[in-house]
Design a protein around this motif. Sequence first.
Motif, PDB file in Angstrom:
ATOM      1  N   MET A 215      27.712  -8.198   7.054  1.00  0.00           N
ATOM      2  CA  MET A 215      28.031  -8.201   5.643  1.00  0.00           C
ATOM      3  C   MET A 215      29.187  -7.324   5.285  1.00  0.00           C
ATOM      4  O   MET A 215      29.905  -7.627   4.242  1.00  0.00           O
ATOM      5  CB  MET A 215      26.793  -8.052   4.669  1.00  0.00           C
ATOM      6  CG  MET A 215      27.063  -8.621   3.310  1.00  0.00           C
ATOM      7  SD  MET A 215      25.334  -8.395   2.403  1.00  0.00           S
ATOM      8  CE  MET A 215      25.442  -6.525   2.260  1.00  0.00           C
ATOM      9  N   GLU A 220      34.059  -7.922  -0.153  1.00  0.00           N
ATOM     10  CA  GLU A 220      32.951  -7.966  -1.352  1.00  0.00           C
ATOM     11  C   GLU A 220      33.418  -7.221  -2.803  1.00  0.00           C
ATOM     12  O   GLU A 220      33.480  -5.855  -2.442  1.00  0.00           O
ATOM     13  CB  GLU A 220      31.527  -7.546  -0.968  1.00  0.00           C
ATOM     14  CG  GLU A 220      30.366  -7.798  -1.697  1.00  0.00           C
ATOM     15  CD  GLU A 220      29.205  -7.278  -1.029  1.00  0.00           C
ATOM     16  OE1 GLU A 220      28.005  -7.323  -1.582  1.00  0.00           O
ATOM     17  OE2 GLU A 220      29.221  -6.625   0.102  1.00  0.00           O
ATOM     18  N   THR A 249      31.341 -17.905   3.906  1.00  0.00           N
ATOM     19  CA  THR A 249      30.233 -16.893   3.297  1.00  0.00           C
ATOM     20  C   THR A 249      29.307 -16.377   4.313  1.00  0.00           C
ATOM     21  O   THR A 249      28.347 -15.821   3.851  1.00  0.00           O
ATOM     22  CB  THR A 249      29.378 -17.686   2.203  1.00  0.00           C
ATOM     23  OG1 THR A 249      28.780 -18.634   2.696  1.00  0.00           O
ATOM     24  CG2 THR A 249      30.470 -17.888   0.828  1.00  0.00           C
ATOM     25  N   PHE A 252      26.672 -13.664   3.792  1.00  0.00           N
ATOM     26  CA  PHE A 252      26.343 -13.300   2.356  1.00  0.00           C
ATOM     27  C   PHE A 252      25.402 -14.177   2.000  1.00  0.00           C
ATOM     28  O   PHE A 252      25.526 -15.434   1.635  1.00  0.00           O
ATOM     29  CB  PHE A 252      27.876 -13.430   1.677  1.00  0.00           C
ATOM     30  CG  PHE A 252      28.722 -12.424   1.915  1.00  0.00           C
ATOM     31  CD1 PHE A 252      28.563 -11.230   1.253  1.00  0.00           C
ATOM     32  CD2 PHE A 252      29.952 -12.422   2.745  1.00  0.00           C
ATOM     33  CE1 PHE A 252      29.773 -10.187   1.484  1.00  0.00           C
ATOM     34  CE2 PHE A 252      30.910 -11.579   3.378  1.00  0.00           C
ATOM     35  CZ  PHE A 252      30.564 -10.360   2.406  1.00  0.00           C
ATOM     36  N   ASN A 255      24.275 -12.583  -2.171  1.00  0.00           N
ATOM     37  CA  ASN A 255      25.722 -12.188  -2.975  1.00  0.00           C
ATOM     38  C   ASN A 255      26.966 -12.817  -2.596  1.00  0.00           C
ATOM     39  O   ASN A 255      28.089 -12.151  -2.835  1.00  0.00           O
ATOM     40  CB  ASN A 255      25.685 -10.723  -2.514  1.00  0.00           C
ATOM     41  CG  ASN A 255      25.611 -10.377  -0.923  1.00  0.00           C
ATOM     42  OD1 ASN A 255      25.572 -11.220  -0.245  1.00  0.00           O
ATOM     43  ND2 ASN A 255      26.182  -9.218  -0.471  1.00  0.00           N
ATOM     44  N   TYR A 256      26.497 -14.002  -2.462  1.00  0.00           N
ATOM     45  CA  TYR A 256      27.834 -14.967  -2.396  1.00  0.00           C
ATOM     46  C   TYR A 256      28.330 -15.340  -3.761  1.00  0.00           C
ATOM     47  O   TYR A 256      27.549 -15.307  -4.536  1.00  0.00           O
ATOM     48  CB  TYR A 256      27.469 -16.264  -1.489  1.00  0.00           C
ATOM     49  CG  TYR A 256      26.357 -17.007  -1.924  1.00  0.00           C
ATOM     50  CD1 TYR A 256      26.669 -18.182  -2.690  1.00  0.00           C
ATOM     51  CD2 TYR A 256      25.178 -16.812  -1.809  1.00  0.00           C
ATOM     52  CE1 TYR A 256      25.804 -18.973  -3.329  1.00  0.00           C
ATOM     53  CE2 TYR A 256      24.061 -17.490  -2.330  1.00  0.00           C
ATOM     54  CZ  TYR A 256      24.570 -18.749  -3.185  1.00  0.00           C
ATOM     55  OH  TYR A 256      23.375 -19.354  -3.719  1.00  0.00           O
ATOM     56  N   GLY A 322      31.051 -11.188  -5.912  1.00  0.00           N
ATOM     57  CA  GLY A 322      30.511 -11.482  -4.747  1.00  0.00           C
ATOM     58  C   GLY A 322      31.195 -11.275  -3.656  1.00  0.00           C
ATOM     59  O   GLY A 322      32.232 -10.691  -3.425  1.00  0.00           O
ATOM     60  N   GLY A 323      30.867 -11.947  -2.565  1.00  0.00           N
ATOM     61  CA  GLY A 323      31.505 -11.724  -1.255  1.00  0.00           C
ATOM     62  C   GLY A 323      31.845 -12.992  -0.398  1.00  0.00           C
ATOM     63  O   GLY A 323      30.977 -14.022  -0.117  1.00  0.00           O
ATOM     64  N   SER A 325      33.364 -14.152   3.772  1.00  0.00           N
ATOM     65  CA  SER A 325      33.562 -13.478   4.924  1.00  0.00           C
ATOM     66  C   SER A 325      35.098 -13.733   5.487  1.00  0.00           C
ATOM     67  O   SER A 325      35.971 -12.911   5.754  1.00  0.00           O
ATOM     68  CB  SER A 325      32.621 -13.845   5.895  1.00  0.00           C
ATOM     69  OG  SER A 325      32.880 -13.297   7.218  1.00  0.00           O
TER      70      SER A 325
END
Length: 334
Positions: A215, A220, A249, A252, A255-256, A322-323, A325
């Motif tokens: 993560m 993020e 994502t 995540f 917290n996506y 959020g996050g 990738s």
Amino acid sequence: MSHAIDFELPYPGALNLAAERLGTQVLSCSDDFFASKDNLIKSGRGIFIADKYTDNGKWMDGWESRRRRDGGYDWCTVRLGAPGRIDFIDADTNHFRGNAPASVSLDACYCLGEPDAGTQWTEILPKTSVNAHSQNLIKVDSADNWTHVRLNIYPDGGVARLRVYGSPQVDWSRTLPGELVDLAAIANGGRALLCSDMFFSDMQNLLMPGRGVNMGDGWETKRRRGPGYDWLIMRLAAPGALQKIIVDTCHFKGNYPDRFSLEGAVAADPNCTDADSLKALEWRTVIAETKLHAHREHLFMDEIQDKATAFTHLRLNIYPDGGVSRLRVLGYPK
């Protein structure tokens, strides 16, 4: 003899062309009796474990040769993960206190294969004194592009890490007609320039090779407690017509972002990095606001509203926070 410059980073957003995560490889060295040459490109500054030893002596987290008695010097050859122009190096001697080299120099070459006995090397950094247990950031005066470097240490000793800061340079003439290229990839020259927030992890992770390893290996933002949304502006490696977008994502899960959108702009100066100028660009919708899911690669093709314009910059918007990738932007360089 010149001397190392005393500062932490050569310039904001500096890219290490010798990063292991870009595919950099340590090819050969004159000697690595005490500590492996492969440590030279690892992440971090290296660690020290006081009571750890090997059959050859003290375990060290770096590249360390034995003591020379012949008046020569040691060297190590590295294939850069991203060929390009070199602006600075950091010969980091972290934890090498009584066994650091007195000075270093750097040679470079450009070759599509691997260097051999007939390879023409060019000295791009003359012999320069370095300090023990220090980051030694040294300016390189070279405007050419390079694929390999050779670090020379005088006369011997240990270097924890080698960082080669510069700009990737891609020969777009080597791409095939109709070949899709990841125009956002950092190894191709894509760069994240500006974002609303990167509290938990750096925005450059978004453009790195491969899928995120955890993560922390993504972009993020913190939890948004007010109105609005988070965003990131990137410069594409080359102006290009976008054909396929991948929003990943991976890792995540709780917290996506709930949704995302993508906008594109055409800057008069494709290398524009000024924050105010970037925000003032004429942004056009590439992908309208779209639902995202946890821990998943999302592929978008039909959703792309403009596949003809050669955009220079993109803005990724995430709602509300959020996050993400990775972001892949596959298109045709113009």
